[in-house]
Write an enzyme that holds these catalytic residues in place. Structure first.
Site, short mmCIF file in Angstrom:
data_model
loop_
_atom_site.label_atom_id
_atom_site.label_comp_id
_atom_site.label_asym_id
_atom_site.label_seq_id
_atom_site.Cartn_x
_atom_site.Cartn_y
_atom_site.Cartn_z
N HIS A 118 0.82 -1.22 0.00
CA HIS A 118 0.00 0.00 0.00
C HIS A 118 0.85 1.27 0.00
CE1 HIS A 118 -3.49 -2.56 1.79
NE2 HIS A 118 -3.33 -2.74 0.50
N ALA A 238 1.91 -8.48 19.17
CA ALA A 238 3.05 -8.91 18.35
C ALA A 238 4.39 -8.81 19.09
CB ALA A 238 3.10 -8.06 17.08
#
Ligand code: BV8
Ligand code: ZN
Length: 247
Positions: A118, A238
């Site tokens: 992106h 994460a």
């Protein structure tokens, strides 16, 4: 399946794809996509702001939003999640990092050449002739709640400069998408980290890997539409879970 079993899958893998979204940068202080709406932009929908139509209608509003995000990203540092991913890459040469993020924290953590599906906040270009524009100096000093900012004019044609990101309704860079799909089809393990898996065609990537028979590990505190294709769903942040995978 536990972290231990996921770590065993990683130990056996030779061709790994690590697919990331905004969640991998959350612990670096970067709001996830849907949370990046405070101050001036609180009354807008991210998906509405991140469109060519919004930029055409009000370039200063949209350019201000990206300069504000670039300021936050400029002040952020990679977290233990980004570092663990760079470690996987160093340990398993056949690793490919594919990200939906427009920050450069993977690179700052040592990832060699992550595929940016992106685009990036560091690749401004002209909204008309598409020629690259000189990135603004420094990390940006936008006020905490942001402000409208008239985009600079293109040095070549004078049209407004736009952020080098992929907006909704715009095609992804063909080479990046093709490389990501090829890596997913060829991998023997895919790890998807911090993505809600709702934006397409990016969300296809983990599904391609599963369709070609690779086990998929998901790292996300929340359930997502990708749960069903995952061999292991590790429900945690994460920066806590990924380091345990690379012990
Ligand atoms: C929303 C969706 C319904 N809409 C789309 O997908 C659209 C339309 C569409 C196309 N195909 C479809 C098929 C079905 C339905 C719709 C479509 N897609 C497009 O418009 C694409 C373009 C899409 C790209 C848009 N640009 C972005 N970003 C750049 C800009 C910018 O950043 O401003 S998308 C942007 O949003 C997405 C956000 O998702 P996530 O990264 O997952 O973040 P999110 O906030 O959603 O979730 C965070 C997750 O992290 C987790 N988390 C939080 N903290 C942690 C933590 N600590 N640790 C781990 N995880 C954590 C959370 O639980 C959560 O799950 C990212 O991809 C991000 O890049 N273009 C296109 O189709 O063009 C056509 C075309 C084709 C040819 C020729 C011309 C045109
Ligand atoms: Zn131009």
């Amino acid at each position: 399946m536990t972290v231990r079993e996921a770590a065993d899958l990683l130990l056996k893998a030779r061709k790994v794809v690590v697919f990331t979204g905004a969640g991998v940068s959350a612990e670096s202080g970067i709001p996830t996509f849907r949370d990046a709406l405070t101050g001036l932009w609180a009354r807008f929908d991210a998906q509405a702001l991140a469109t060519p139509e919004a930029f055409a209608a009000d370039p200063a509003l949209v350019y201000g939003w990206y300069e504000w995000r670039r300021t936050i990203v400029g002040r952020a540092r990679p977290n233990a999640g980004h570092t663990a991913i760079a470690k996987i890459e160093a340990a398993i040469p056949g690793t490919v990092v594919v990200t939906q993020n427009v920050d450069a924290l993977h690179e700052q953590a040592g990832s060699v050449s992550p595929i940016h599906l992106h685009g990036s906040l560091y690749a401004p270009r002209c909204s008309s002739c598409a020629k690259p524009a000189t990135p603004p100096e420094g990390p940006g000093d936008e006020p905490a709640d942001g402000r409208r900012l008239t985009p600079p004019a293109c040095e070549h044609c004078g049209a407004p400069v736009r952020p080098g990101v992929v907006w909704f309704g715009e095609a992804l860079p063909v080479d990046a998408l093709e490389a990501a799909v090829a890596a997913a089809a060829d991998c023997d393990l895919l790890i998807t980290v911090g993505t809600s898996g709702v934006v397409y065609p990016a969300a296809e990537i983990p599904q391609v890997a599963a369709r070609f028979g690779a086990p998929v590990i998901q790292v996300n505190p929340m359930p997502t539409p990708l749960d069903d294709i995952c061999t292991v769903n590790l429900r945690g942040p994460a920066a806590e879970v990924l380091p345990e995978l690379v012990l």
